[in-house]
Design a protein around this motif. Sequence first.
Motif, PDB file in Angstrom:
ATOM      1  N   ILE A 163       0.840  -1.199   0.000  1.00  0.00           N
ATOM      2  CA  ILE A 163       0.000   0.000   0.000  1.00  0.00           C
ATOM      3  C   ILE A 163       0.869   1.241   0.000  1.00  0.00           C
ATOM      4  O   ILE A 163       0.648   2.187  -0.774  1.00  0.00           O
ATOM      5  N   VAL A 164       1.870   1.274   0.878  1.00  0.00           N
ATOM      6  CA  VAL A 164       2.763   2.433   0.937  1.00  0.00           C
ATOM      7  C   VAL A 164       3.477   2.615  -0.396  1.00  0.00           C
ATOM      8  O   VAL A 164       3.550   3.726  -0.943  1.00  0.00           O
ATOM      9  N   ALA A 165       4.007   1.523  -0.940  1.00  0.00           N
ATOM     10  CA  ALA A 165       4.740   1.605  -2.204  1.00  0.00           C
ATOM     11  C   ALA A 165       3.855   2.094  -3.336  1.00  0.00           C
ATOM     12  O   ALA A 165       4.305   2.844  -4.210  1.00  0.00           O
ATOM     13  N   GLY A 166       2.587   1.669  -3.336  1.00  0.00           N
ATOM     14  CA  GLY A 166       1.666   2.118  -4.369  1.00  0.00           C
ATOM     15  C   GLY A 166       1.436   3.622  -4.317  1.00  0.00           C
ATOM     16  O   GLY A 166       1.362   4.289  -5.355  1.00  0.00           O
ATOM     17  N   VAL A 167       1.321   4.155  -3.102  1.00  0.00           N
ATOM     18  CA  VAL A 167       1.141   5.599  -2.943  1.00  0.00           C
ATOM     19  C   VAL A 167       2.395   6.352  -3.375  1.00  0.00           C
ATOM     20  O   VAL A 167       2.322   7.390  -4.051  1.00  0.00           O
ATOM     21  N   LEU A 168       3.570   5.823  -3.017  1.00  0.00           N
ATOM     22  CA  LEU A 168       4.824   6.527  -3.268  1.00  0.00           C
ATOM     23  C   LEU A 168       5.402   6.252  -4.657  1.00  0.00           C
ATOM     24  O   LEU A 168       6.330   6.954  -5.088  1.00  0.00           O
ATOM     25  N   GLY A 169       4.898   5.229  -5.332  1.00  0.00           N
ATOM     26  CA  GLY A 169       5.398   4.906  -6.658  1.00  0.00           C
ATOM     27  C   GLY A 169       6.773   4.269  -6.652  1.00  0.00           C
ATOM     28  O   GLY A 169       7.595   4.529  -7.541  1.00  0.00           O
ATOM     29  N   VAL A 170       7.034   3.406  -5.657  1.00  0.00           N
ATOM     30  CA  VAL A 170       8.316   2.707  -5.567  1.00  0.00           C
ATOM     31  C   VAL A 170       8.054   1.205  -5.522  1.00  0.00           C
ATOM     32  O   VAL A 170       6.917   0.761  -5.410  1.00  0.00           O
ATOM     33  N   ASP A 171       9.128   0.399  -5.592  1.00  0.00           N
ATOM     34  CA  ASP A 171       8.951  -1.045  -5.562  1.00  0.00           C
ATOM     35  C   ASP A 171       9.157  -1.604  -4.162  1.00  0.00           C
ATOM     36  O   ASP A 171       9.540  -0.885  -3.234  1.00  0.00           O
ATOM     37  N   VAL A 172       8.894  -2.908  -4.027  1.00  0.00           N
ATOM     38  CA  VAL A 172       8.929  -3.595  -2.733  1.00  0.00           C
ATOM     39  C   VAL A 172       9.885  -4.782  -2.817  1.00  0.00           C
ATOM     40  O   VAL A 172       9.854  -5.538  -3.791  1.00  0.00           O
ATOM     41  N   VAL A 173      10.710  -4.943  -1.780  1.00  0.00           N
ATOM     42  CA  VAL A 173      11.596  -6.095  -1.643  1.00  0.00           C
ATOM     43  C   VAL A 173      11.222  -6.814  -0.345  1.00  0.00           C
ATOM     44  O   VAL A 173      11.013  -6.168   0.686  1.00  0.00           O
ATOM     45  N   VAL A 174      11.143  -8.142  -0.384  1.00  0.00           N
ATOM     46  CA  VAL A 174      10.726  -8.934   0.771  1.00  0.00           C
ATOM     47  C   VAL A 174      11.921  -9.710   1.324  1.00  0.00           C
ATOM     48  O   VAL A 174      12.684 -10.313   0.563  1.00  0.00           O
TER      49      VAL A 174
END
Length: 207
Positions: free
Chosen positions: A69-80
């Motif tokens: 959700i945060v990444a979608g708002v900020l327009g960045v990717d996610v690493v797990v």
Amino acid sequence: MTDLQCAARLFVARHADATYESDLLSDDGGWLTSLGRDQARRLAEEVAPQRITRVWTSDLARAVQTGEIVAGVLGVDVVVRRGLRELGVGDAAGTSGEPDPLAATFAAWLDGDLDARVPGGESGHEIVERCRLVLEEVADAHRGESVLVVSHGGVMCLALPALARNLASGHARDLPLPNGGVVALEGDADGWVARSWVGTRLDDGRG
């Protein structure tokens, strides 16, 4: 950490409010409630001024959902990364959790006894080490940048004071982390320092 010329700035957040498939203790599960989704959006607004370049999360669904959700708002990717996941419940898996089977071990950790171990699970040293490895990976990948790291309340309260030079081991004892609560860290070749704990600014410990 490798030789960092510029400090990496990590904003380590507890995942947003979640619900669970069962009331029994487990190391898995959990997904965001409607409140949690709102908290995740507010978290995005809180960290947006920091120019977050990437979101890293634990592999547990409640953290991944928060990060997405945060990444979608900020327009960045996610690493797990698995190393960011919550404290394991060990032999208590499948029990009701009443009384809390982790309470005595967690209290020992906050007193600085990282040799203490959850029956059938990890010691404090092992938890701090897995968290340290991920945070150092993040710092090495983001020199001079700001990053959001989404983790869990227990591991944050144990590992962050153990890693930051300006926090005592029991720092979190009377300062619980709310869902979406953020601890700001800076990491460079000299190690870690906590800049704030859920909005409260901290001295860097250098005297």
